[in-house]
Scaffold this active site. Structure first.
Site, PDB file in Angstrom:
ATOM      1  N   SER A  28       0.857  -1.198   0.000  1.00 20.83           N
ATOM      2  CA  SER A  28       0.000   0.000   0.000  1.00 20.83           C
ATOM      3  C   SER A  28       0.889   1.242   0.000  1.00 20.83           C
ATOM      4  O   SER A  28       2.069   1.177   0.335  1.00 20.83           O
ATOM      5  CB  SER A  28      -0.888   0.019   1.251  1.00 20.83           C
ATOM      6  OG  SER A  28      -0.103   0.071   2.418  1.00 20.83           O
ATOM      7  N   GLY A  78       0.522  11.689   2.273  1.00 25.93           N
ATOM      8  CA  GLY A  78      -0.571  12.141   3.137  1.00 25.93           C
ATOM      9  C   GLY A  78      -1.874  11.414   2.884  1.00 25.93           C
ATOM     10  O   GLY A  78      -2.955  11.985   3.031  1.00 25.93           O
ATOM     11  N   ASN A 133      -3.504  -0.387   8.503  1.00 24.40           N
ATOM     12  CA  ASN A 133      -2.294   0.436   8.455  1.00 24.40           C
ATOM     13  C   ASN A 133      -2.179   1.137   9.806  1.00 24.40           C
ATOM     14  O   ASN A 133      -2.866   2.120  10.067  1.00 24.40           O
ATOM     15  CB  ASN A 133      -2.392   1.428   7.288  1.00 24.40           C
ATOM     16  CG  ASN A 133      -1.171   2.328   7.178  1.00 24.40           C
ATOM     17  OD1 ASN A 133      -0.330   2.364   8.067  1.00 24.40           O
ATOM     18  ND2 ASN A 133      -1.075   3.068   6.085  1.00 24.40           N
ATOM     19  N   CYS A 136       1.232   4.861   9.257  1.00 27.22           N
ATOM     20  CA  CYS A 136       1.618   5.923   8.300  1.00 27.22           C
ATOM     21  C   CYS A 136       2.259   7.103   9.050  1.00 27.22           C
ATOM     22  O   CYS A 136       1.637   7.683   9.945  1.00 27.22           O
ATOM     23  CB  CYS A 136       0.406   6.423   7.514  1.00 27.22           C
ATOM     24  SG  CYS A 136       0.835   7.835   6.469  1.00 27.22           S
ATOM     25  N   LYS A 173      -0.124  -3.692   9.676  1.00 28.57           N
ATOM     26  CA  LYS A 173       1.084  -3.109   9.068  1.00 28.57           C
ATOM     27  C   LYS A 173       1.774  -2.218  10.098  1.00 28.57           C
ATOM     28  O   LYS A 173       1.208  -1.234  10.578  1.00 28.57           O
ATOM     29  CB  LYS A 173       0.736  -2.297   7.813  1.00 28.57           C
ATOM     30  CG  LYS A 173       1.992  -1.728   7.143  1.00 28.57           C
ATOM     31  CD  LYS A 173       1.706  -1.181   5.760  1.00 28.57           C
ATOM     32  CE  LYS A 173       2.989  -0.721   5.073  1.00 28.57           C
ATOM     33  NZ  LYS A 173       2.752  -0.202   3.731  1.00 28.57           N
ATOM     34  N   GLY A 226      13.208   2.797   0.003  1.00 30.07           N
ATOM     35  CA  GLY A 226      14.317   2.650  -0.944  1.00 30.07           C
ATOM     36  C   GLY A 226      15.429   1.791  -0.367  1.00 30.07           C
ATOM     37  O   GLY A 226      15.410   1.427   0.815  1.00 30.07           O
ATOM     38  N   GLY A 253      12.877  -1.444   1.096  1.00 29.68           N
ATOM     39  CA  GLY A 253      14.199  -1.361   0.478  1.00 29.68           C
ATOM     40  C   GLY A 253      14.559  -2.460  -0.496  1.00 29.68           C
ATOM     41  O   GLY A 253      15.717  -2.553  -0.919  1.00 29.68           O
TER      42      GLY A 253
HETATM   43  C1  SIN Z   1       1.266   8.258   2.578  1.00 30.66           C
HETATM   44  O1  SIN Z   1       0.219   8.253   1.916  1.00 30.66           O
HETATM   45  O2  SIN Z   1       1.647   9.295   3.137  1.00 30.66           O
HETATM   46  C2  SIN Z   1       2.095   7.017   2.701  1.00 30.66           C
HETATM   47  C3  SIN Z   1       1.329   5.858   3.234  1.00 30.66           C
HETATM   48  C4  SIN Z   1       1.923   5.191   4.440  1.00 30.66           C
HETATM   49  O3  SIN Z   1       3.072   5.466   4.819  1.00 30.66           O
HETATM   50  O4  SIN Z   1       1.238   4.381   5.068  1.00 30.66           O
END
Ligand code: SIN
Length: 313
Positions: A28, A78, A133, A136, A173, A226, A253
């Protein structure tokens, strides 16, 4: 030709009861459009994760949102998404048109009740798996730290949602930016999680444009992914594997087929390939599958299962 097909068959993986044709999945947070998901699958990904959904539609953070150098990607997207009502509809449609593609739906919330509300809406859309999630890092300024950074809260979310998710396996996650990721994974397992996804991005970090003399991202800081974060991801997967019995999607990564092998040896059953698509395009999935297939053949390994967690033995 027959031999190649037989070799590719060895890559088949069962994860929480769902069949994947190889261990490489799109995580995701990388893409948010159906055509990108299809392109990843057509290029060798075995499953895709939809962009994390929130209760309400989000326009995301100010641009630039993604930046990369040869070692790292930094992002602060975001959580751009269409909100749970529309998003669940998009998932249902995608699943109707592409039953063959294993689909992981993902949700992010800042309140316990929002996780439950979203999972209730997702279940009728029939994703193959649901990812919570809990990690984030790019919306902290707006909402504070994600709920799942602490084991009590992470377990509570999983426990509440588990009552609603029915037969759809539930994944947590997790963030690497904590003292003890294995302890949080254990708490999620105890509360009923069927699998762990690790890791989300590292940081937050910052990159500065030396000519503009300014941080490269609109929000200045963001999550780092990365090739530079691979050792952190491998260590986290290794520790989680020691702490839990449920399967792990390892990510963070991965750029080369050797990185996939490391992740699996550390304990991953599936491996997320995200930032690598920014470096090499979607064709990276086929390239990684080919490298992995050759490694199995060269080392007389008959089943991928034999490799999972082998670094612990
Ligand atoms: C984001 O949309 O800012 C990244 C998603 C994430 O880190 O879960």
């Amino acid at each position: 030709m027959v031999q190649i097909i037989q070799l590719m068959d060895k890559l088949t993986v069962n994860f929480c009861g769902v069949e994947f044709k190889n261990p490489l999945v799109l995580p995701s947070g990388i893409y948010a459009a159906a055509n990108a998901y299809l392109k990843a699958y057509e290029n060798g990904a075995s499953g895709i994760t939809f962009k994390s959904l929130t209760v309400h539609k989000r326009e995301g953070n100010p641009p630039p949102r993604v930046w990369k150098n040869e070692y790292n990607v930094i992002n602060s997207v975001g959580l751009v998404n269409s909100g749970i009502a529309k998003g669940a509809g998009e998932i249902a449609l995608f699943k109707k048109d592409h039953r063959e593609i294993p689909l992981i739906a993902s949700v992010y919330a800042t309140r316990f009740s929002e996780f439950s509300l979203m999972v209730e809406k997702l279940v009728p859309a029939s994703p193959d798996l649901i990812e919570l999630n809990l990690s984030c890092p790019n919306v902290d300024d707006e909402f504070g730290k994600p709920l799942g950074m602490e084991k009590g809260a992470a377990g509570k979310i999983v426990g509440e949602v588990k009552k609603l998710s029915g037969k759809i396996p539930l994944l947590a996650k997790l963030s690497p930016n904590v003292n003890d990721i294995a302890d949080i994974a254990k708490s999620c397992e105890g509360a009923g999680a069927d699998g762990i996804v690790a890791i989300n991005t590292v940081g937050p970090g910052m990159m500065i444009d030396i000519y503009k003399k300014k941080p490269v991202l609109g929000t200045k800081k963001g999550g780092v992914s990365g090739p530079g974060i691979l050792p952190v991801a491998v260590r986290c997967v290794y520790e989680i594997f020691e702490a839990v019995k449920i399967p792990i999607i390892g990510m963070g990564g991965v750029l080369k087929w050797q990185d996939i092998v490391e992740m699996i040896l550390a304990g991953a059953t599936l491996v997320g390939v995200g930032s690598a698509t920014y470096y090499k395009g979607m064709k990276v999935f086929d390239e990684l599958n080919a490298g992995l297939t050759k490694y199995l053949a060269d080392n007389s390994i008959s089943e991928l299962d034999d490799l999972i967690g082998a670094a612990h033995r």
